[in-house]
Design a protein around this motif. Structure first.
Motif, short mmCIF file in Angstrom:
data_model
loop_
_atom_site.label_atom_id
_atom_site.label_comp_id
_atom_site.label_asym_id
_atom_site.label_seq_id
_atom_site.Cartn_x
_atom_site.Cartn_y
_atom_site.Cartn_z
N LEU A 209 -77.53 56.06 20.21
CA LEU A 209 -77.59 54.79 19.50
C LEU A 209 -76.37 53.96 19.82
O LEU A 209 -75.24 54.39 19.58
CB LEU A 209 -77.66 55.05 17.99
N PHE A 249 -80.90 61.75 17.34
CA PHE A 249 -79.72 61.09 17.91
C PHE A 249 -78.64 62.12 18.22
O PHE A 249 -78.36 63.00 17.41
CB PHE A 249 -79.16 60.06 16.93
N MET A 252 -73.42 57.98 18.74
CA MET A 252 -73.50 56.56 18.38
C MET A 252 -72.20 55.85 18.71
O MET A 252 -71.12 56.45 18.65
CB MET A 252 -73.73 56.41 16.87
N TYR A 278 -76.13 55.76 9.91
CA TYR A 278 -76.29 56.73 11.01
C TYR A 278 -75.89 58.13 10.55
O TYR A 278 -76.57 59.11 10.86
CB TYR A 278 -75.45 56.30 12.22
#
Ligand SMILES: [Mn+2]
Length: 293
Positions: A209, A249, A252, A278
């Motif tokens: 991300l 994920f 990030m 997140y």
């Protein structure tokens, strides 16, 4: 102060997620100042630390070992060395088994970060929030915050067939096979539909991300280097992120927060809150994994 009042440490044993600051903004094309992003994000995060984030209903720091690793160091006197220095410091963190949230810095930092992540995880799906595609063609290796994802595709760090760019509202004649959910498309659809489109594109792949705060409209993120009107509201961005719990994920970054252009910490607070979302995604991933085991 540290991000979310986490312990400042370089010790990575047992760490799930290390927050790292990358105070680099030499790749910006217009306004600078993103080198001060890490400290602004940390300061804003204190306002939302030690509370139960809405709408999640739990504190991610109770489910994940999260530390603040401090900032990556590099020598501004050797600008051509900085990309490899960012990559090697990121690799060191990832090899410990910890994941990272990188506090930018301008968006260029995503390229050396992706090199480190791809070495660890293989080719990744990219989930990219931005006003710009940042995939302008470049064959000469310029250090620019507008070409990273061109290189990431060409170097095989990301798979464009499973990658999606959300909030785009500037032209690029060649999206390199990545799916565009333009800002106009997002405005015409619900956050649930946007989240579904992201999940369909990623299709279960490990994903990275990257969130450029200029995905948000300048009304919601004035403190950034290359603002473009017509962007997402903070509520839209959070509405989308909070529906991505099933995406796997692996890392990030949140980039392009430029405190000199911010007012009332609007931009920094938005950025810190999106990072908290997140962390809640990662915490709920872990909870569901534990439940399956
Ligand atoms: Mn960008």
């Amino acid at each position: 102060m540290s991000f979310l009042r986490r312990t400042y440490t370089k010790k990575l044993r047992g760490v799930d997620i290390a927050i790292v600051g990358i105070p680099y903004d030499l790749a910006t094309s217009d306004r600078g100042g993103a080198r001060f992003g890490p400290r602004a994000l940390r300061a804003a995060s204190v306002k939302i630390a030690n509370s139960i984030p809405w709408p999640w209903g739990f504190d991610p720091t109770e489910h994940l070992a999260i530390i603040d690793y401090g900032d990556f160091g590099f020598d501004f006197g050797y600008p051509h060395m900085i990309p490899s220095e960012i990559e090697s410091q990121a690799s060191k963190v990832l090899k410990s088994g910890a994941s990272m949230v990188a506090l930018g810095g301008d968006h260029f930092i995503a390229l050396p970060l992706l090199r480190a992540y791809a070495a660890q995880f293989g080719k990744l799906a990219l989930v990219h929030f931005d006003a710009h595609s940042d995939s302008a063609a470049d064959t000469t290796g310029r250090i620019s915050h507008g070409t990273m994802f061109y290189h990431a595709v060409k170097e095989g760090l990301i798979d464009p067939a499973y990658s999606v760019q959300i909030g785009i509202r500037t032209h690029n004649s060649d999206p390199l096979g990545m799916r565009w959910l333009t800002a106009d498309w997002v405005h015409e659809h619900s956050t649930r539909e946007v989240a579904r489109a992201i999940q369909e594109t990623v299709n279960g792949r490990s994903a990275y991300l990257t969130f450029d705060i200029d995905c948000l409209d300048p009304a919601f993120a004035p403190g950034t280097g290359t603002p473009v009107v017509g962007g997402l509201t903070t509520a839209q961005a959070r509405g989308i992120l909070t529906k991505l719990q099933t995406v796997n994920f692996v890392g990030m970054d949140l980039v392009e927060v430029s405190p000199p252009y911010d007012c009332a910490e609007i931009t920094a607070l938005a950025g810190a809150t999106l990072i908290l979302d997140y962390l809640c995604i990662r915490a709920s991933n872990r909870a569901s994994h534990k439940a399956r085991v």
